[in-house]
Design an enzyme around this catalytic site. Sequence first.
Site, mmCIF file in Angstrom:
data_model
loop_
_atom_site.group_PDB
_atom_site.id
_atom_site.type_symbol
_atom_site.label_atom_id
_atom_site.label_comp_id
_atom_site.label_asym_id
_atom_site.label_seq_id
_atom_site.Cartn_x
_atom_site.Cartn_y
_atom_site.Cartn_z
ATOM 1 N N SER A 40 0.811 -1.218 0.000
ATOM 2 C CA SER A 40 0.000 0.000 0.000
ATOM 3 C C SER A 40 0.845 1.269 0.000
ATOM 4 O O SER A 40 0.390 2.321 -0.461
ATOM 5 C CB SER A 40 -0.945 0.009 1.202
ATOM 6 O OG SER A 40 -0.216 -0.129 2.420
ATOM 7 N N GLY B 107 -1.968 -4.249 0.963
ATOM 8 C CA GLY B 107 -2.080 -5.466 1.742
ATOM 9 C C GLY B 107 -1.118 -6.562 1.337
ATOM 10 O O GLY B 107 -1.096 -7.627 1.971
ATOM 11 N N ASN C 75 3.645 -5.393 5.740
ATOM 12 C CA ASN C 75 2.504 -6.209 6.161
ATOM 13 C C ASN C 75 2.952 -7.499 6.839
ATOM 14 O O ASN C 75 2.261 -8.006 7.726
ATOM 15 C CB ASN C 75 1.600 -6.509 4.968
ATOM 16 C CG ASN C 75 0.872 -5.260 4.488
ATOM 17 O OD1 ASN C 75 0.204 -4.578 5.254
ATOM 18 N ND2 ASN C 75 1.028 -4.938 3.213
ATOM 19 N N ASP D 118 -4.853 6.756 10.064
ATOM 20 C CA ASP D 118 -4.488 5.469 10.650
ATOM 21 C C ASP D 118 -3.071 5.454 11.216
ATOM 22 O O ASP D 118 -2.678 4.516 11.906
ATOM 23 C CB ASP D 118 -4.665 4.339 9.633
ATOM 24 C CG ASP D 118 -3.771 4.507 8.393
ATOM 25 O OD1 ASP D 118 -2.883 5.378 8.382
ATOM 26 O OD2 ASP D 118 -3.981 3.754 7.430
ATOM 27 N N HIS E 118 -0.155 5.077 6.994
ATOM 28 C CA HIS E 118 0.004 5.393 5.577
ATOM 29 C C HIS E 118 0.259 6.879 5.361
ATOM 30 O O HIS E 118 -0.447 7.718 5.938
ATOM 31 C CB HIS E 118 -1.247 4.982 4.792
ATOM 32 C CG HIS E 118 -1.485 3.511 4.780
ATOM 33 N ND1 HIS E 118 -2.285 2.890 5.713
ATOM 34 C CD2 HIS E 118 -1.012 2.540 3.964
ATOM 35 C CE1 HIS E 118 -2.313 1.591 5.461
ATOM 36 N NE2 HIS E 118 -1.537 1.356 4.409
#
Length: 205
Positions: free
Chosen positions: A29, A66, A95, A176, A179
């Site tokens: 991502s 992801g 991830n 979040d 990111h």
Amino acid sequence: MRYLVSCLLLLFVCVTPLQAKTLLVVGDSLSAAYGMPQSDGWVSLLEQELKQRDSHRRVINASISGETSSGGLSRLPRLLQDYRPDLVLLELGANDGLRGTPLNILEQNLRQMIELSQAADARVLLIGIRLPPNYGPQYTERFYQIYPQLAEEFGLPLVPFLLESVATDLRLMQRDGLHPNRDAQPILLQTVWKQLGPLLEKEGF
């Protein structure tokens, strides 16, 4: 007659465009422009930058939000076959870390991706990442050291931390906290360009 043929061959060489050099970005991502239009992401900004500098380069963004190192490894052979890249920008692992993947598996997957790329005559630029501190100092430091160790082992150029100058600035991160936002994307490009720019010049990509 022989002179005419030579002139025609010379003319053909002069008007034939140079073969485009291909840069393949395999990431997650952080390279897939999560939370924003893909055109705003650092990979798209890289493509725009290269077009301004040299029209004989193309950028293929094969990043998926992801994505893990296992997923990237499973997709890589087909990507190498389809695009025959001259350079692979490898940005994976975040991830894996967030899921607590055993570090030996992450290291093994990244190693295999490097070996596959090199076997396909592609250079590799390795892009590292750091984990949030709440995963514990032992795990996070061992995770981070995988990238410079692999870079040294294979003689690769390394971007130590993609989110350098971004991760600790809340103004540059999405809600979040994981990111980077749109404003951060040019900074990410600058971070990658520190290693990518000299590599492109040195190797003639």
